[in-house]
Design a protein around this motif. Sequence first.
Motif, PDB file in Angstrom:
ATOM      1  N   ARG A  65      66.014 -41.257  47.821  1.00 50.47           N
ATOM      2  CA  ARG A  65      64.694 -40.935  48.368  1.00 50.47           C
ATOM      3  C   ARG A  65      63.856 -42.208  48.394  1.00 50.47           C
ATOM      4  NH1 ARG A  65      59.722 -38.107  45.191  1.00 50.47           N
ATOM      5  NH2 ARG A  65      58.164 -38.476  46.818  1.00 50.47           N
ATOM      6  N   PHE A  66      63.201 -42.437  49.531  1.00 57.62           N
ATOM      7  CA  PHE A  66      62.314 -43.583  49.708  1.00 57.62           C
ATOM      8  C   PHE A  66      60.997 -43.071  50.277  1.00 57.62           C
ATOM      9  CE2 PHE A  66      60.611 -46.792  52.716  1.00 57.62           C
ATOM     10  CZ  PHE A  66      60.295 -47.804  51.818  1.00 57.62           C
ATOM     11  N   ALA A  67      59.897 -43.332  49.579  1.00 52.84           N
ATOM     12  CA  ALA A  67      58.566 -42.902  50.030  1.00 52.84           C
ATOM     13  C   ALA A  67      57.687 -44.134  50.234  1.00 52.84           C
ATOM     14  CB  ALA A  67      57.934 -41.958  49.015  1.00 52.84           C
ATOM     15  N   ASN A  68      56.849 -44.102  51.265  1.00 47.61           N
ATOM     16  CA  ASN A  68      55.976 -45.255  51.484  1.00 47.61           C
ATOM     17  C   ASN A  68      54.699 -44.840  52.191  1.00 47.61           C
ATOM     18  OD1 ASN A  68      57.068 -44.939  54.217  1.00 47.61           O
ATOM     19  ND2 ASN A  68      56.252 -46.984  54.594  1.00 47.61           N
ATOM     20  N   VAL A  69      53.695 -45.700  52.085  1.00 51.65           N
ATOM     21  CA  VAL A  69      52.472 -45.594  52.871  1.00 51.65           C
ATOM     22  C   VAL A  69      52.204 -46.959  53.494  1.00 51.65           C
ATOM     23  CG1 VAL A  69      51.454 -43.756  51.479  1.00 51.65           C
ATOM     24  CG2 VAL A  69      50.988 -46.148  50.899  1.00 51.65           C
ATOM     25  N   ARG A  70      51.519 -46.948  54.621  1.00 48.24           N
ATOM     26  CA  ARG A  70      51.228 -48.202  55.327  1.00 48.24           C
ATOM     27  C   ARG A  70      49.894 -48.058  56.042  1.00 48.24           C
ATOM     28  NH1 ARG A  70      54.947 -52.242  58.780  1.00 48.24           N
ATOM     29  NH2 ARG A  70      53.356 -53.105  60.190  1.00 48.24           N
ATOM     30  N   GLU A  71      49.103 -49.139  56.021  1.00 48.28           N
ATOM     31  CA  GLU A  71      47.831 -49.183  56.733  1.00 48.28           C
ATOM     32  C   GLU A  71      47.771 -50.494  57.507  1.00 48.28           C
ATOM     33  OE1 GLU A  71      44.723 -48.802  53.886  1.00 48.28           O
ATOM     34  OE2 GLU A  71      45.469 -46.913  53.047  1.00 48.28           O
ATOM     35  N   ASP A  72      47.543 -50.396  58.815  1.00 48.97           N
ATOM     36  CA  ASP A  72      47.488 -51.576  59.678  1.00 48.97           C
ATOM     37  C   ASP A  72      46.107 -51.734  60.298  1.00 48.97           C
ATOM     38  OD1 ASP A  72      50.118 -52.143  59.219  1.00 48.97           O
ATOM     39  OD2 ASP A  72      50.852 -51.435  61.161  1.00 48.97           O
ATOM     40  N   SER A  73      45.650 -52.990  60.372  1.00 51.18           N
ATOM     41  CA  SER A  73      44.440 -53.337  61.124  1.00 51.18           C
ATOM     42  C   SER A  73      44.795 -54.479  62.066  1.00 51.18           C
ATOM     43  CB  SER A  73      43.305 -53.771  60.193  1.00 51.18           C
ATOM     44  OG  SER A  73      42.890 -52.706  59.371  1.00 51.18           O
ATOM     45  N   VAL A  74      44.602 -54.253  63.365  1.00 51.39           N
ATOM     46  CA  VAL A  74      44.958 -55.238  64.384  1.00 51.39           C
ATOM     47  C   VAL A  74      43.741 -55.563  65.221  1.00 51.39           C
ATOM     48  CG1 VAL A  74      46.352 -55.667  66.449  1.00 51.39           C
ATOM     49  CG2 VAL A  74      47.361 -54.494  64.499  1.00 51.39           C
ATOM     50  N   GLN A  75      43.551 -56.846  65.483  1.00 53.34           N
ATOM     51  CA  GLN A  75      42.538 -57.300  66.429  1.00 53.34           C
ATOM     52  C   GLN A  75      43.183 -58.334  67.345  1.00 53.34           C
ATOM     53  OE1 GLN A  75      38.542 -58.141  64.926  1.00 53.34           O
ATOM     54  NE2 GLN A  75      39.173 -57.397  62.901  1.00 53.34           N
ATOM     55  N   THR A  76      42.929 -58.225  68.635  1.00 52.19           N
ATOM     56  CA  THR A  76      43.543 -59.141  69.581  1.00 52.19           C
ATOM     57  C   THR A  76      42.603 -59.399  70.751  1.00 52.19           C
ATOM     58  OG1 THR A  76      45.498 -59.500  70.971  1.00 52.19           O
ATOM     59  CG2 THR A  76      44.681 -57.249  70.823  1.00 52.19           C
ATOM     60  N   ALA A  77      42.733 -60.564  71.365  1.00 49.22           N
ATOM     61  CA  ALA A  77      41.844 -60.914  72.481  1.00 49.22           C
ATOM     62  C   ALA A  77      42.531 -61.943  73.372  1.00 49.22           C
ATOM     63  CB  ALA A  77      40.519 -61.467  71.970  1.00 49.22           C
ATOM     64  N   GLU A  78      42.069 -61.988  74.622  1.00 51.54           N
ATOM     65  CA  GLU A  78      42.572 -62.957  75.591  1.00 51.54           C
ATOM     66  C   GLU A  78      41.439 -63.375  76.511  1.00 51.54           C
ATOM     67  OE1 GLU A  78      45.855 -63.342  79.234  1.00 51.54           O
ATOM     68  OE2 GLU A  78      45.116 -61.378  78.588  1.00 51.54           O
ATOM     69  N   ALA A  79      41.398 -64.657  76.857  1.00 51.75           N
ATOM     70  CA  ALA A  79      40.470 -65.175  77.860  1.00 51.75           C
ATOM     71  C   ALA A  79      41.263 -66.000  78.852  1.00 51.75           C
ATOM     72  CB  ALA A  79      39.380 -66.023  77.212  1.00 51.75           C
ATOM     73  N   GLY A  80      40.894 -65.911  80.130  1.00 56.28           N
ATOM     74  CA  GLY A  80      41.666 -66.635  81.127  1.00 56.28           C
ATOM     75  C   GLY A  80      40.835 -67.056  82.314  1.00 56.28           C
ATOM     76  N   LEU A  81      41.388 -67.978  83.077  1.00 57.17           N
ATOM     77  CA  LEU A  81      40.743 -68.500  84.275  1.00 57.17           C
ATOM     78  C   LEU A  81      41.827 -68.730  85.318  1.00 57.17           C
ATOM     79  CD1 LEU A  81      37.968 -69.538  85.379  1.00 57.17           C
ATOM     80  CD2 LEU A  81      38.701 -71.825  84.668  1.00 57.17           C
ATOM     81  N   ARG A  82      41.578 -68.239  86.525  1.00 55.48           N
ATOM     82  CA  ARG A  82      42.534 -68.423  87.627  1.00 55.48           C
ATOM     83  C   ARG A  82      41.787 -68.987  88.829  1.00 55.48           C
ATOM     84  NH1 ARG A  82      44.716 -63.563  87.719  1.00 55.48           N
ATOM     85  NH2 ARG A  82      46.454 -64.211  86.394  1.00 55.48           N
ATOM     86  N   PHE A  83      42.306 -70.061  89.399  1.00 47.77           N
ATOM     87  CA  PHE A  83      41.642 -70.621  90.574  1.00 47.77           C
ATOM     88  C   PHE A  83      42.680 -71.045  91.605  1.00 47.77           C
ATOM     89  CE2 PHE A  83      41.928 -73.628  87.129  1.00 47.77           C
ATOM     90  CZ  PHE A  83      42.443 -74.793  87.680  1.00 47.77           C
ATOM     91  N   LYS A  84      42.264 -70.997  92.863  1.00 47.13           N
ATOM     92  CA  LYS A  84      43.159 -71.264  93.985  1.00 47.13           C
ATOM     93  C   LYS A  84      42.652 -72.456  94.787  1.00 47.13           C
ATOM     94  CE  LYS A  84      44.252 -66.334  94.399  1.00 47.13           C
ATOM     95  NZ  LYS A  84      44.263 -65.140  95.278  1.00 47.13           N
ATOM     96  N   PHE A  85      43.588 -73.293  95.283  1.00 48.15           N
ATOM     97  CA  PHE A  85      43.236 -74.424  96.134  1.00 48.15           C
ATOM     98  C   PHE A  85      44.479 -74.851  96.902  1.00 48.15           C
ATOM     99  CE2 PHE A  85      44.583 -76.076  92.068  1.00 48.15           C
ATOM    100  CZ  PHE A  85      45.446 -77.127  92.401  1.00 48.15           C
ATOM    101  N   ASN A  86      44.283 -75.674  97.896  1.00 51.77           N
ATOM    102  CA  ASN A  86      45.380 -76.174  98.713  1.00 51.77           C
ATOM    103  C   ASN A  86      45.480 -77.685  98.598  1.00 51.77           C
ATOM    104  OD1 ASN A  86      45.731 -73.551  99.585  1.00 51.77           O
ATOM    105  ND2 ASN A  86      44.642 -73.868 101.525  1.00 51.77           N
ATOM    106  N   THR A  87      46.709 -78.185  98.599  1.00 45.78           N
ATOM    107  CA  THR A  87      46.955 -79.624  98.746  1.00 45.78           C
ATOM    108  C   THR A  87      47.841 -79.784  99.970  1.00 45.78           C
ATOM    109  OG1 THR A  87      48.846 -79.481  97.239  1.00 45.78           O
ATOM    110  CG2 THR A  87      46.740 -80.131  96.286  1.00 45.78           C
ATOM    111  N   GLY A  88      47.219 -80.098 101.079  1.00 50.06           N
ATOM    112  CA  GLY A  88      47.952 -80.148 102.335  1.00 50.06           C
ATOM    113  C   GLY A  88      48.430 -78.752 102.711  1.00 50.06           C
ATOM    114  N   ALA A  89      49.733 -78.610 102.949  1.00 46.29           N
ATOM    115  CA  ALA A  89      50.291 -77.317 103.343  1.00 46.29           C
ATOM    116  C   ALA A  89      50.708 -76.470 102.151  1.00 46.29           C
ATOM    117  CB  ALA A  89      51.492 -77.547 104.263  1.00 46.29           C
ATOM    118  N   VAL A  90      50.483 -76.967 100.935  1.00 44.68           N
ATOM    119  CA  VAL A  90      50.896 -76.258  99.728  1.00 44.68           C
ATOM    120  C   VAL A  90      49.713 -75.481  99.150  1.00 44.68           C
ATOM    121  CG1 VAL A  90      51.889 -76.457  97.421  1.00 44.68           C
ATOM    122  CG2 VAL A  90      52.590 -78.040  99.235  1.00 44.68           C
ATOM    123  N   LYS A  91      49.935 -74.190  98.918  1.00 43.82           N
ATOM    124  CA  LYS A  91      48.922 -73.347  98.303  1.00 43.82           C
ATOM    125  C   LYS A  91      49.178 -73.254  96.802  1.00 43.82           C
ATOM    126  CE  LYS A  91      48.200 -70.441 102.400  1.00 43.82           C
ATOM    127  NZ  LYS A  91      48.212 -69.043 102.936  1.00 43.82           N
TER     128      LYS A  91
END
Length: 715
Positions: free
Chosen positions: A346-372
Motif C-alpha cells: 500500500r502506498f498513500a500520498n498527497v500532493r499540492e501544486d502551485s504553477v505560474q507561467t507567462a509569455e511575452a512576444g513580438l512579431r513584425f513583418k518586412f521585405n528585403t527585395g523579393a524576400v518576405k
Amino acid sequence: MNFIEPKLNVLTVAVLTALSFPVFAQTTELSSVQVNASADASAEGLAPEYAGGQVAKGGRVGLLGTQSNMDTPFNLTSYTSKLIQDQQAANVGEVLLNDPAVRVARGFGNFQQVYLVRGLPIFSDDMSYNGLYGLLPRQYLAAELIERVEVLRGANAFLNGAAPGGTGLGGAINVVPKRAPNYDINQATLGIQDGGEAYLAGDFARRFNDGSTGVRATIAKRDGDTNVEGESRELTLFALGADFRSDKLRISADLGYQEHNLQASQPNITIAADEAIPPTPRADRSIAQPWTFSNSEDTFGTVRVEYDFNDTVTAWLAGGIREGVEAGNFANPTVDEPNGDYDANRFANVREDSVQTAEAGLRFKFNTGAVKHTVSTSAMIYELESKNAFNFYDSFSGNIYNPQPVPEPTVVTFPGGSFNSPFVTETSKNSSFAIADSMAFLNEKLLLTLGARHQEIEAMSFNAADGSQSASYSESATTPVAGVVFKINPQYSVYANYIEGLVKGETAPQTANGQAVTNAGTVFKPFKTEQVELGVKYDGGNVGGSVSVFQSEKPSYGIDSTNTFSQIGDQTNEGLEIMAFGKASKTVTVLGGLSVLNTDVDGQDAIGAPSAQANVGLEWSPEQVQGLAFETRAIYTSSQYADAANTQEVPSWTRLDLGVRYVMPVGNDQALTLRARLDNVTDRNYWASAGGFPGSGYLTIGNPRTLTVSASLDF
C-alpha cells in the motif's frame, strides 16, 4: 483529504477582470467585427476545419503562431470538437486514440494519463493550454474543456520551450479552449454508460457588441459505477471563456475548475524480471483493492492579450496560474508467479501544486527585395512549487486472475512527511528567449524558417520527511531550428526540418521493482535530443494527408542492476508515418494512418515502443436518410517489450469500435442528436500499454467492451 482553496493573486485578479470585460464592453459603441469559428487573442484565429470536420487545416506551431499544415515544416494534426463530440470522447486520451503515432499509457504508480508519441512520453501535465505549459489538470483532462487537441509530432524545444515535467521529446500536445462562435449555443446533453455511470453537460455561448465580445460557459458532471466491476468514478467541471476583439486589440481569458475522483480503478501491473508476460486478466473486473482511490482537484486560469501597433508589428502577452491538489491510496501488484500470484504494498500520498507561467512576444513583418520576412521573438517563464507527503505500508499478496479484498495495511514501513502539512519537495523554474525568421521566396513557394531558443532550467528537490534540500541544479542550453517547405503546386508540398528537444533532468523515483531506489530523489542535469525529418504533404481539397520519415537520438535513463536510477544508454528512434483524412466521397469520411517505428537502445528495443501502429476510421452518411451517420474505427498496435533486455514481449492487439448518430429537427430552430457507441466490440482482453516512465515496464489493462449512449438538445 480536504482540498485547498485556490490562492488569490495578481494573475487571478487579471483573469477575473478579463472575464468580466464583456459585461462592461456592452456600454461601448464598437464597429462590427467578423469572428472566426473561435475568436481568440491571435490575429490568425482558429484554423478552419478540413472537409469532413474531424481535423483542421492547421494549428498552433508554438512561437510561430497558427499556421496552415501546407505551410509549416512540421508534422501537425488538430482534432476538432466535432470529432470529440461525435465519438463521445470523455478525455484527451480517448481523442488521441484516433492518432496512429500516439498511444495512451499510465503514469508511474498513479492514474495520470501519459501519451506516447513516436515512442516517447508526454505526461498530461506537459500539455500546453493555448500555448502555456503547466496550467491543465495534472493527471486527467476532461474533453468538455476542449475546442481542439493539436498534436505536433517530433522534437519541439525551439517552438514551445522545454516541457517543465521533463517529457515531450517525441512531440507536443496543445489544447485549445472553447470560445463563443458567431452563433448562439444552448446545448444540454444527457448520457449513460453501461455499468451505470450517468453524464450531464451544458454548453452555452453568446456574442455581444456586434460580434466583438464573446462569452462561453461549459459545465459537466459524470458519476457512477463503470462497466469494470468494483470500479467507480466521479467528475465535476466548470469552464468560462471570454474574448474581446477590436481592429487592433484582442483579449481572451479562461477560468476552469475540474475535480476527478477514482475508486478501485485497475492498477498498474509489474511483471517480475524473471517471469514471462502472463495472459491479460478479465478487463471487466477490477483487480484493485476496494480501499484504493485517486482524487484530484484543479483550478486554473489564463489571460492573453494581443495588440497590432500597425500592419507589420504585433505584440502579445499571456499568463496563467494553476492550483492543484491530489490524494491517493494505491496498491500496484508485482506478479512473481506464472499463475498470476502477486505481492503489493500500500502506498498513500498527497500532493499540492502551485504553477505560474507567462509569455511575452513580438512579431513584425518586412521585405528585403523579393524576400518576405516574418520575425517572431518570445520570452517565457514557468515556475512550480510542489508539496508532497507519502507513506509506504506493509505488503500483502493476491492473484490477478482471482482478485480478493484484503484488509487495508496500517503498519508504516517507510514514512515520508506529514499528510496534514506536507513539505515542499520540488521547485522548478524554466525561462527562455527565442527568435525566428520565417522567410518566403519565389512568390511564397519556398518557405525557410531559422531560429534558436536559449533556455535556462533551475530545479531543486527536497526531502519529504523533513523538508531538507536533497539536490539542485541550474543549467542552460541553446536549441536551434531549421525548417524548409517547398510548394510544388497547390496540392503538394515537401518539407524538411532539423530541431532539438530539451527537457529537465530525470528525478530518481522512490521505489522500483518493489524496492527503495538507492538514489531516490536525485535530480539529473537536462539533456537534449536531435531530430531530422523529411516529408511530403497533400491537400486535394476533400482529402489530405502526409508521408514523413524521421530520426531522433536521446540519452535513456532507468533502473540498473543495483536498483539505482541513472543513464543506462542511448536511444535512437527511426520512423515512417502516413496520415490520411477528409471526405473520400460525398458520403464517406476517413481518418487514420500508419506509424512504423524502430527504436535502438544499445542494441535492444525501447520499452513500450511498438514497431507498428495503425488506425482506420470511417464514417458513412447515407444519402437516403438525412442526419444519419455510421462510424467504425479499427486500432492496431504491434507487440512491444516491457523490459530493457527484451525478454518480456507484450502481445499485439487490435480493437474495433462502432458508432451511430442521428440528428433530427425538434420544433423551430432546435435539433436533437442521438449517439450510441460500442468500443472494443469483440470484448477483447489485452495489455494496452507497457511503461510510460523511464526504465519501467509496468502494464495497463485495456478497457472492456463499453456501450455509451447520449442525447444532445440544441435549443
